[in-house]
Design an enzyme around this catalytic site. Structure first.
Site, short mmCIF file in Angstrom:
data_model
loop_
_atom_site.label_atom_id
_atom_site.label_comp_id
_atom_site.label_asym_id
_atom_site.label_seq_id
_atom_site.Cartn_x
_atom_site.Cartn_y
_atom_site.Cartn_z
N SER A 43 2.61 13.07 10.37
CA SER A 43 2.86 12.57 9.02
C SER A 43 3.60 13.62 8.21
CB SER A 43 1.54 12.22 8.33
OG SER A 43 1.79 12.06 6.94
N HIS B 130 6.00 9.85 11.21
CA HIS B 130 5.28 8.97 10.28
C HIS B 130 5.70 9.28 8.84
CE1 HIS B 130 1.83 6.33 9.34
NE2 HIS B 130 1.53 7.16 8.35
N ASP C 64 4.99 8.32 4.94
CA ASP C 64 4.02 7.71 4.03
C ASP C 64 4.66 7.45 2.67
OD1 ASP C 64 1.41 7.60 5.43
OD2 ASP C 64 1.73 9.76 5.63
N MET D 257 4.08 5.99 -1.03
CA MET D 257 3.02 5.63 -1.98
C MET D 257 3.62 5.38 -3.36
SD MET D 257 0.34 8.62 -1.05
CE MET D 257 -0.10 9.01 0.65
N HIS E 136 4.95 3.83 6.79
CA HIS E 136 3.66 3.30 6.32
C HIS E 136 3.75 3.08 4.82
CE1 HIS E 136 -0.92 4.32 5.70
NE2 HIS E 136 -0.65 3.07 5.44
N MET F 75 2.36 2.16 1.40
CA MET F 75 1.16 1.99 0.58
C MET F 75 1.63 1.60 -0.82
SD MET F 75 -0.82 5.27 2.13
CE MET F 75 0.71 5.91 2.83
N MET G 171 -6.72 2.43 9.00
CA MET G 171 -6.87 3.63 8.16
C MET G 171 -8.27 4.20 8.36
SD MET G 171 -4.09 4.36 6.71
CE MET G 171 -4.77 5.77 5.81
N ASP H 273 -4.86 6.41 11.49
CA ASP H 273 -4.26 7.33 10.51
C ASP H 273 -5.33 7.87 9.57
OD1 ASP H 273 -2.67 8.58 8.62
OD2 ASP H 273 -1.60 6.76 8.00
C1 DX5 Z 1 -2.87 8.93 3.93
C2 DX5 Z 1 -1.67 8.82 4.83
C3 DX5 Z 1 -1.77 9.63 6.05
C4 DX5 Z 1 -1.95 11.10 5.84
C5 DX5 Z 1 -2.76 11.61 6.98
O1 DX5 Z 1 -2.87 7.93 3.00
O2 DX5 Z 1 -1.49 7.48 5.22
O3 DX5 Z 1 -0.68 9.38 6.92
O4 DX5 Z 1 -0.76 11.81 5.74
O5 DX5 Z 1 -3.10 12.92 6.74
P1 DX5 Z 1 -4.18 13.70 7.60
O6 DX5 Z 1 -3.76 13.63 9.04
O7 DX5 Z 1 -4.15 15.05 7.02
O8 DX5 Z 1 -5.52 12.99 7.40
ZN ZN Z 2 0.05 7.08 6.81
#
Ligand code: DX5
Ligand code: ZN
Length: 215
Positions: A8, A33, A35, A37, A66, A68, A137, A175
């Protein structure tokens, strides 16, 4: 058997994004990956298209996006155009998951759905034939560096049974709180793709850490 690590980039050093992306590009990780948000679906804001573009420039690896965000339908096509190989949106973020899956596929990418820790995987039963991937998740979405929620094990096993029973090619990704201390067990429990942020980027040798996760 499929065993993919998807680091990620949320945990990368954004002051050295090019360097960190090239490092992942040279590693045993097959996916990257991303993320996204929006500060509405989750209580945090990460990054969007320009950062994704910079990552794409530094690596041709498969981009696992991903989302969110609320109303993912508004942006699905743009994420595919920005280079996503897979776009995953949240089950909780849309009223019509089938329509969103269709939009992603029509735009030319693979389609995934993610469920938050409190959402049972059983809600996805009728969608499995259309889904390329389900993302479980194992922390509350929004932040890296949290601890793995133990209730996730049952969700992985249940989903594995559902997928195998139907004979679907759907992949299982997990994840949150993933590291070399639980990676082998997660693959054994039925996961195909492991996302890891802090475990990779805070390791003294991230590339070695990725190899360790594949052992
Ligand atoms: C959290 C993200 C993850 C995050 C995981 O909302 O979707 O992808 O980066 O981080 P770690 O591996 O540190 O839990
Ligand atoms: Zn993620």
């Amino acid at each position: 058997m499929i065993r993919i690590i998807s680091p990620s980039m949320l945990s990368a050093d954004f002051g050295h994004l090019d360097r960190d992306t090239r490092m992942i590009d040279a590693s045993a990780a097959e996916w990257i990956h991303i993320d996204v948000m929006d500060g509405v679906f989750v209580p945090n804001i990460s990054f969007g298209f320009p950062v994704m573009k910079a990552i794409r420039k530094a690596s041709p690896k498969f981009m696992d996006v991903h989302l969110m965000i609320v109303e993912p339908e508004k942006y699905l096509k743009r994420f595919v155009e920005a280079g996503a190989g897979l776009v995953t949106f949240h089950y909780e973020a849309t009223a019509d998951p089938s329509a969103a899956i269709r939009m992603i596929k029509e735009a030319g990418a693979k389609a995934g759905i993610s469920v938050k820790p409190a959402t049972p995987v059983e809600v996805l039963e009728s969608l499995l034939p259309e889904l390329d991937l389900v993302l479980i998740m194992s922390v509350e979405p929004g932040f890296g560096g949290q601890s793995f929620i133990e209730g996730s094990w049952d969700k992985v096993r249940t989903l594995r049974r559902m997928i195998d029973r139907g004979g679907y090619p759907t992949l299982i990704e997990i994840d949150g709180g993933v590291s070399a201390s639980n990676s082998a067990q997660l693959f054994d429990a039925g996961c195909d793709v492991l996302v890891a942020g802090s475990a990779v980027f805070s390791a003294p040798d991230p590339k070695a850490e990725i190899l360790k996760m594949l052992e």
